[in-house]
Design a protein around this motif. Structure first.
Motif, PDB file in Angstrom:
ATOM      1  N   VAL A 241     -11.575  13.750  48.459  1.00 53.52           N
ATOM      2  CA  VAL A 241     -10.527  14.360  49.280  1.00 53.52           C
ATOM      3  C   VAL A 241     -10.299  13.502  50.535  1.00 53.52           C
ATOM      4  O   VAL A 241     -11.242  13.270  51.294  1.00 53.52           O
ATOM      5  CB  VAL A 241     -10.907  15.792  49.689  1.00 53.52           C
ATOM      6  N   PRO A 242      -9.058  13.026  50.750  1.00 51.40           N
ATOM      7  CA  PRO A 242      -8.769  12.189  51.926  1.00 51.40           C
ATOM      8  C   PRO A 242      -8.587  13.039  53.183  1.00 51.40           C
ATOM      9  O   PRO A 242      -7.503  13.093  53.783  1.00 51.40           O
ATOM     10  CB  PRO A 242      -7.469  11.488  51.524  1.00 51.40           C
ATOM     11  N   THR A 243      -9.665  13.716  53.594  1.00 55.29           N
ATOM     12  CA  THR A 243      -9.544  14.701  54.676  1.00 55.29           C
ATOM     13  C   THR A 243      -9.118  14.073  55.996  1.00 55.29           C
ATOM     14  O   THR A 243      -8.339  14.666  56.748  1.00 55.29           O
ATOM     15  CB  THR A 243     -10.869  15.453  54.862  1.00 55.29           C
ATOM     16  N   HIS A 244      -9.621  12.867  56.302  1.00 52.14           N
ATOM     17  CA  HIS A 244      -9.288  12.260  57.597  1.00 52.14           C
ATOM     18  C   HIS A 244      -7.810  11.898  57.677  1.00 52.14           C
ATOM     19  O   HIS A 244      -7.147  12.157  58.679  1.00 52.14           O
ATOM     20  CB  HIS A 244     -10.154  11.020  57.838  1.00 52.14           C
ATOM     21  N   ALA A 245      -7.275  11.327  56.579  1.00 48.73           N
ATOM     22  CA  ALA A 245      -5.861  10.953  56.563  1.00 48.73           C
ATOM     23  C   ALA A 245      -4.971  12.190  56.584  1.00 48.73           C
ATOM     24  O   ALA A 245      -3.954  12.230  57.290  1.00 48.73           O
ATOM     25  CB  ALA A 245      -5.555  10.106  55.330  1.00 48.73           C
ATOM     26  N   ALA A 246      -5.362  13.203  55.826  1.00 48.96           N
ATOM     27  CA  ALA A 246      -4.576  14.444  55.804  1.00 48.96           C
ATOM     28  C   ALA A 246      -4.605  15.121  57.166  1.00 48.96           C
ATOM     29  O   ALA A 246      -3.574  15.614  57.652  1.00 48.96           O
ATOM     30  CB  ALA A 246      -5.119  15.381  54.730  1.00 48.96           C
ATOM     31  N   ALA A 247      -5.769  15.145  57.800  1.00 54.54           N
ATOM     32  CA  ALA A 247      -5.894  15.798  59.105  1.00 54.54           C
ATOM     33  C   ALA A 247      -5.010  15.116  60.149  1.00 54.54           C
ATOM     34  O   ALA A 247      -4.384  15.782  60.985  1.00 54.54           O
ATOM     35  CB  ALA A 247      -7.349  15.785  59.560  1.00 54.54           C
ATOM     36  N   GLU A 248      -4.945  13.773  60.087  1.00 50.51           N
ATOM     37  CA  GLU A 248      -4.094  13.052  61.031  1.00 50.51           C
ATOM     38  C   GLU A 248      -2.626  13.424  60.839  1.00 50.51           C
ATOM     39  O   GLU A 248      -1.902  13.701  61.803  1.00 50.51           O
ATOM     40  CB  GLU A 248      -4.261  11.545  60.856  1.00 50.51           C
ATOM     41  N   ARG A 249      -2.197  13.461  59.578  1.00 48.45           N
ATOM     42  CA  ARG A 249      -0.793  13.769  59.310  1.00 48.45           C
ATOM     43  C   ARG A 249      -0.457  15.200  59.715  1.00 48.45           C
ATOM     44  O   ARG A 249       0.607  15.473  60.277  1.00 48.45           O
ATOM     45  CB  ARG A 249      -0.486  13.552  57.825  1.00 48.45           C
ATOM     46  N   ILE A 250      -1.362  16.121  59.437  1.00 50.63           N
ATOM     47  CA  ILE A 250      -1.130  17.519  59.811  1.00 50.63           C
ATOM     48  C   ILE A 250      -1.067  17.661  61.325  1.00 50.63           C
ATOM     49  O   ILE A 250      -0.197  18.357  61.872  1.00 50.63           O
ATOM     50  CB  ILE A 250      -2.235  18.418  59.214  1.00 50.63           C
ATOM     51  N   GLU A 251      -1.981  16.982  62.028  1.00 51.48           N
ATOM     52  CA  GLU A 251      -1.976  17.035  63.499  1.00 51.48           C
ATOM     53  C   GLU A 251      -0.674  16.477  64.056  1.00 51.48           C
ATOM     54  O   GLU A 251      -0.077  17.041  64.978  1.00 51.48           O
ATOM     55  CB  GLU A 251      -3.165  16.253  64.052  1.00 51.48           C
ATOM     56  N   GLN A 252      -0.209  15.366  63.494  1.00 48.49           N
ATOM     57  CA  GLN A 252       1.053  14.784  63.951  1.00 48.49           C
ATOM     58  C   GLN A 252       2.207  15.760  63.752  1.00 48.49           C
ATOM     59  O   GLN A 252       3.046  15.941  64.646  1.00 48.49           O
ATOM     60  CB  GLN A 252       1.321  13.480  63.195  1.00 48.49           C
ATOM     61  N   ALA A 253       2.246  16.400  62.581  1.00 51.25           N
ATOM     62  CA  ALA A 253       3.330  17.350  62.304  1.00 51.25           C
ATOM     63  C   ALA A 253       3.260  18.553  63.236  1.00 51.25           C
ATOM     64  O   ALA A 253       4.293  19.001  63.770  1.00 51.25           O
ATOM     65  CB  ALA A 253       3.255  17.801  60.849  1.00 51.25           C
ATOM     66  N   GLU A 254       2.076  19.083  63.437  1.00 45.04           N
ATOM     67  CA  GLU A 254       1.937  20.256  64.305  1.00 45.04           C
ATOM     68  C   GLU A 254       2.293  19.937  65.754  1.00 45.04           C
ATOM     69  O   GLU A 254       2.655  20.833  66.518  1.00 45.04           O
ATOM     70  CB  GLU A 254       0.522  20.813  64.201  1.00 45.04           C
ATOM     71  N   ASN A 255       2.215  18.649  66.124  1.00 50.27           N
ATOM     72  CA  ASN A 255       2.599  18.224  67.467  1.00 50.27           C
ATOM     73  C   ASN A 255       4.054  17.765  67.551  1.00 50.27           C
ATOM     74  O   ASN A 255       4.474  17.204  68.567  1.00 50.27           O
ATOM     75  CB  ASN A 255       1.672  17.107  67.952  1.00 50.27           C
ATOM     76  N   GLY A 256       4.810  17.993  66.455  1.00 53.38           N
ATOM     77  CA  GLY A 256       6.252  17.751  66.498  1.00 53.38           C
ATOM     78  C   GLY A 256       6.706  16.347  66.195  1.00 53.38           C
ATOM     79  O   GLY A 256       7.833  15.967  66.533  1.00 53.38           O
TER      80      GLY A 256
ATOM     81  N   LEU B 182      -3.028  18.034  51.472  1.00 52.11           N
ATOM     82  CA  LEU B 182      -1.834  18.077  52.319  1.00 52.11           C
ATOM     83  C   LEU B 182      -1.083  19.400  52.217  1.00 52.11           C
ATOM     84  O   LEU B 182       0.109  19.467  52.547  1.00 52.11           O
ATOM     85  CB  LEU B 182      -0.908  16.920  51.945  1.00 52.11           C
ATOM     86  N   THR B 183      -1.760  20.455  51.791  1.00 55.71           N
ATOM     87  CA  THR B 183      -1.089  21.754  51.642  1.00 55.71           C
ATOM     88  C   THR B 183      -0.417  22.187  52.938  1.00 55.71           C
ATOM     89  O   THR B 183       0.746  22.597  52.947  1.00 55.71           O
ATOM     90  CB  THR B 183      -2.094  22.820  51.188  1.00 55.71           C
ATOM     91  N   ARG B 184      -1.135  22.110  54.039  1.00 53.14           N
ATOM     92  CA  ARG B 184      -0.576  22.531  55.322  1.00 53.14           C
ATOM     93  C   ARG B 184       0.605  21.644  55.720  1.00 53.14           C
ATOM     94  O   ARG B 184       1.637  22.144  56.188  1.00 53.14           O
ATOM     95  CB  ARG B 184      -1.667  22.495  56.397  1.00 53.14           C
ATOM     96  N   PHE B 185       0.475  20.348  55.510  1.00 55.33           N
ATOM     97  CA  PHE B 185       1.574  19.435  55.834  1.00 55.33           C
ATOM     98  C   PHE B 185       2.807  19.758  55.003  1.00 55.33           C
ATOM     99  O   PHE B 185       3.933  19.774  55.507  1.00 55.33           O
ATOM    100  CB  PHE B 185       1.131  17.992  55.595  1.00 55.33           C
ATOM    101  N   ARG B 186       2.585  20.038  53.736  1.00 54.49           N
ATOM    102  CA  ARG B 186       3.703  20.368  52.847  1.00 54.49           C
ATOM    103  C   ARG B 186       4.389  21.657  53.295  1.00 54.49           C
ATOM    104  O   ARG B 186       5.616  21.776  53.245  1.00 54.49           O
ATOM    105  CB  ARG B 186       3.201  20.474  51.407  1.00 54.49           C
ATOM    106  N   GLN B 187       3.628  22.624  53.750  1.00 55.53           N
ATOM    107  CA  GLN B 187       4.219  23.865  54.248  1.00 55.53           C
ATOM    108  C   GLN B 187       5.118  23.589  55.452  1.00 55.53           C
ATOM    109  O   GLN B 187       6.196  24.172  55.578  1.00 55.53           O
ATOM    110  CB  GLN B 187       3.118  24.856  54.618  1.00 55.53           C
ATOM    111  N   LEU B 188       4.685  22.688  56.320  1.00 58.29           N
ATOM    112  CA  LEU B 188       5.465  22.368  57.518  1.00 58.29           C
ATOM    113  C   LEU B 188       6.748  21.624  57.168  1.00 58.29           C
ATOM    114  O   LEU B 188       7.797  21.871  57.765  1.00 58.29           O
ATOM    115  CB  LEU B 188       4.622  21.537  58.483  1.00 58.29           C
ATOM    116  N   THR B 189       6.681  20.724  56.182  1.00 58.97           N
ATOM    117  CA  THR B 189       7.870  19.961  55.832  1.00 58.97           C
ATOM    118  C   THR B 189       8.829  20.776  54.973  1.00 58.97           C
ATOM    119  O   THR B 189      10.048  20.733  55.185  1.00 58.97           O
ATOM    120  CB  THR B 189       7.489  18.656  55.107  1.00 58.97           C
TER     121      THR B 189
END
Length: 409
Positions: free
Chosen positions: A79-94, A127-134
């Protein structure tokens, strides 16, 4: 107009129309190492538009192929948790996300399908959370493209590689309107046309659509208070953006368990470095019950089997047969283009904005409204000049929506 002017126009469209960069916003650019000139132009245009910073994520098709050839099946389950976490953090910060698609459609031909299934499922779950945001359009994002040599020679196999790349650049510039004197004004006019079509369909609120064409006889229910979208979208801060450059579609979501019949593809599907062609799906009460394909059947079955939701549809999109991409008579082998030359459906998750108030609902609440949820979302093309679509109203009246592949209104 010379190449550099069109390239700069394209970069400006991706920044100002695609994600509509705002003052103080972070921009994340995903792009291949083969396109430093385009990357630099996008970075420059982003800063000119007021970006706070621009993060560039580089990729390399050759490295990807080596990894798939030499890595074990188990390695693609990490699971690419570090890469996913970065992308999710970026999205949550707009942040705004620009992704340039350029990979060779045959990049992973011959690779074990299980490796591809493992990689796709693992990344999608992370990337479930990222996908929800997009997919709820909380953040601004856009997809563009650039012609790799492998892609260009797939599209134009009868000319030398350098000429094929140049021809594909020209086609891309034309389809995204970067070759026009005022590309932004051209996009404003185009978006207005898509909005007219979506407004008409929203006013009709059809209960069902009936697709009829060669190899296709499919009835598709629509959710109560469904929403047709097209052109630009509005993120949670009220900023408009255009998710795909190009885009010719007006789309909504089917009712999850209300799809019945058979549908046949009309264009090849480029999926995870493989070509899937001449395939059919049969649906009963929304669920895929039969899959056939002349080419890539195992890969297609792997897509359908990613999770329970990948057995259902999440999108229905209407694109007239007479549209710029279709009229070019170019088979792009890239969904970003081919889906905008043809009516299409999508296996997997729905966009939450396709029902009224959907962007504020949880996945469970969306399911209750009839929308599908899944780790997958893959479009496949079903449109042609022989496709008819009938809209059925709540009181049972039948009205033509498409006739011989084009709008009937």
């Amino acid at each position: 107009m010379d190449f550099q002017t069109k390239l700069n126009n394209y970069a400006e469209l991706l920044v100002k129309v695609g994600v509509n960069v705002q003052q103080g916003q972070t921009v994340v650019l995903n792009i291949s190492i083969d396109f430093p000139e385009l990357a630099r132009a996008i970075v420059k245009k982003s800063y000119e538009a007021g970006a706070y910073k621009v993060k560039v994520n580089w990729s390399d098709d050759a490295v990807s192929r080596i990894q798939y050839d030499m890595g074990s099946e188990e390695s693609f389950l990490d699971v690419p948790t570090h890469a996913a976490a970065e992308r999710i953090e970026q999205a949550e910060n707009g942040a705004a996300f620009i992704t340039i698609k350029s990979d060779d459609p045959d990049l992973l031909a011959g690779v074990s399908p299980q490796k591809i299934i493992n990689a796709n499922k693992t990344a999608s779950n992370a990337l479930t959370r990222f996908r929800q945001l997009t997919q709820s359009f909380k953040v601004s994002w856009t997809l563009g493209s650039a012609p790799s040599a492998g892609w260009a020679t797939k599209v134009f196999p009868d000319v030398p590689e350098e000429e094929a790349v140049a021809k594909l650049w020209d086609a891309i510039f034309q389809m995204v309107r970067a070759d026009q004197p005022d590309p932004i004004a051209a996009w404003e006019k185009h978006v207005a046309t898509l909005k007219e079509k979506s407004s008409y369909l929203n006013s009709k609120q059809y209960k069902q659509l009936h697709f009829i064409g060669p190899g296709t006889d499919l009835k598709l229910d629509l959710p109560e208070n469904h929403v047709w979208l097209g052109g630009n979208k509005e993120n949670e801060k009220g900023v408009w953006f255009v998710p795909n450059l190009p885009t010719e579609e007006v789309y909504s979501a089917p009712f999850r368990t209300g799809v019945n019949g058979t549908v046949s593809s009309t264009k090849p599907l480029s999926y995870s470095g493989n070509i899937i062609d001449n395939f059919t799906f049969t649906f009963e009460n929304g669920r895929v019950t039969k899959v056939t394909a002349e080419k890539g059947e195992e890969t297609l079955k792997g897509l359908v089997g990613m999770d329970d939701g990948s057995h259902y549809l999440g999108e229905v999109a209407l694109v007239p047969h007479h549209s710029p991409i279709s009229d070019s008579n170019i088979l792009f082998y890239k969904t970003l283009f081919d889906e905008n030359a043809s009516c299409h459906l999508a296996i997997g998750s729905a966009y939450s904005a396709c029902v009224e108030g959907g962007t504020e609902l949880s996945p469970e609440e969306l399911r209750e409204r009839g929308l599908n949820t899944s780790v997958a979302h893959t479009d496949f093309m079903i449109g042609s000049g022989e496709l008819d679509i009938i809209g059925i109203t709540k009181d049972g009246r039948e009205e033509a929506v498409f006739k011989q592949g084009n709008w009937a209104f």
